[in-house]
Design a protein around this motif. Structure first.
Motif, PDB file in Angstrom:
ATOM      1  N   ALA A  16      10.767   7.302   2.471  1.00 32.86           N
ATOM      2  CA  ALA A  16       9.955   6.893   1.697  1.00 32.86           C
ATOM      3  C   ALA A  16       8.351   7.193   2.123  1.00 32.86           C
ATOM      4  CB  ALA A  16       9.926   5.341   1.246  1.00 32.86           C
ATOM      5  N   GLY A  17       8.039   6.937   3.444  1.00 34.26           N
ATOM      6  CA  GLY A  17       6.933   7.240   4.112  1.00 34.26           C
ATOM      7  C   GLY A  17       6.106   5.943   4.059  1.00 34.26           C
ATOM      8  N   PHE A  18       4.830   5.992   4.342  1.00 34.37           N
ATOM      9  CA  PHE A  18       3.951   4.860   4.661  1.00 34.37           C
ATOM     10  C   PHE A  18       3.357   4.326   3.561  1.00 34.37           C
ATOM     11  CE2 PHE A  18       3.346   7.162   8.569  1.00 34.37           C
ATOM     12  CZ  PHE A  18       3.599   6.219   9.387  1.00 34.37           C
ATOM     13  N   THR A  19       3.441   3.033   3.348  1.00 32.28           N
ATOM     14  CA  THR A  19       3.024   2.436   2.195  1.00 32.28           C
ATOM     15  C   THR A  19       1.541   2.305   2.361  1.00 32.28           C
ATOM     16  OG1 THR A  19       2.845   0.051   3.068  1.00 32.28           O
ATOM     17  CG2 THR A  19       4.815   1.099   1.662  1.00 32.28           C
ATOM     18  N   ILE A  24      -3.796   0.977   5.728  1.00 37.62           N
ATOM     19  CA  ILE A  24      -4.940   0.381   5.738  1.00 37.62           C
ATOM     20  C   ILE A  24      -4.777  -0.587   7.233  1.00 37.62           C
ATOM     21  CG2 ILE A  24      -6.130  -1.791   5.004  1.00 37.62           C
ATOM     22  CD1 ILE A  24      -5.447  -0.693   2.157  1.00 37.62           C
ATOM     23  N   ILE A  25      -3.702  -1.164   7.623  1.00 35.48           N
ATOM     24  CA  ILE A  25      -3.740  -1.584   8.792  1.00 35.48           C
ATOM     25  C   ILE A  25      -3.934  -0.801  10.021  1.00 35.48           C
ATOM     26  CG2 ILE A  25      -1.917  -3.014  10.429  1.00 35.48           C
ATOM     27  CD1 ILE A  25      -1.020  -4.436   7.731  1.00 35.48           C
ATOM     28  N   ALA A  26      -2.984   0.522   9.917  1.00 35.27           N
ATOM     29  CA  ALA A  26      -3.115   1.213  11.002  1.00 35.27           C
ATOM     30  C   ALA A  26      -4.763   2.029  11.213  1.00 35.27           C
ATOM     31  CB  ALA A  26      -2.534   2.681  10.714  1.00 35.27           C
ATOM     32  N   VAL A  27      -5.436   2.068  10.031  1.00 40.82           N
ATOM     33  CA  VAL A  27      -6.956   2.401  10.130  1.00 40.82           C
ATOM     34  C   VAL A  27      -7.699   1.505  10.753  1.00 40.82           C
ATOM     35  CG1 VAL A  27      -8.842   2.940   8.740  1.00 40.82           C
ATOM     36  CG2 VAL A  27      -6.538   4.214   8.192  1.00 40.82           C
ATOM     37  N   PHE A  28      -7.481   0.019  10.334  1.00 39.88           N
ATOM     38  CA  PHE A  28      -8.086  -0.946  10.862  1.00 39.88           C
ATOM     39  C   PHE A  28      -7.860  -1.239  12.578  1.00 39.88           C
ATOM     40  CE2 PHE A  28      -7.904  -5.572  12.183  1.00 39.88           C
ATOM     41  CZ  PHE A  28      -9.386  -6.101  11.874  1.00 39.88           C
TER      42      PHE A  28
END
Length: 135
Positions: A16-19, A24-28
């Motif tokens: 399915a990949g990333f939600t 957003i959490i990874a970018v933060f």
């Protein structure tokens, strides 16, 4: 045919990949890390600047002592007892005070003080030199 359709549907669920929330959490987390590294760089630059100005102040004080060393102990006006200066050397202001027989007879204590401004904050450095009258 039914079996291959089920396999394709199962594969789609596992790939399915990333939600959007995970992204957003990874970018933060990445942003916090970059900001921390930038803050460390700023602190390092400020520390290096302070160390450089302190080293230059110490060199200015040492040069003043070197200028006073060869002067005649008894007759030179730059070695009379009391306060001397201010002497301007770029951003640095030099003053020095001479005390005769302050520690031992036939010696003089020369206190050299260097003052400067660093980012609007006054800084100073003191250097003490003992000159003796060689007979």
């Amino acid at each position: 045919m039914k079996r291959s359709m089920r396999t394709i549907q199962n594969r789609k669920k596992t790939e399915a990949g990333f939600t959007l929330i995970e992204t957003i959490i990874a970018v933060f987390v990445f942003t916090v890390g970059v900001l921390a590294a930038a803050s460390m760089q700023i602190s390092s630059i400020n520390g290096n600047s302070t160390a450089q100005s302190l080293t230059q102040g110490a060199n200015v004080a040492a040069n003043q002592v070197e200028n006073l060393r060869p002067l005649d102990y008894m007759t030179d006006a730059d070695l009379t007892e009391g306060a001397h200066g201010p002497i301007q050397n770029g951003n640095y202001t030099i003053t020095y005070n001479v005390q005769r027989d302050a520690i031992v007879r036939n010696t003089m204590r020369v206190d050299v003080t260097v003052n400067w401004l660093e980012r609007g904050t006054p800084k100073n450095l003191n250097l003490v030199y003992i000159k003796q009258d060689i007979i």
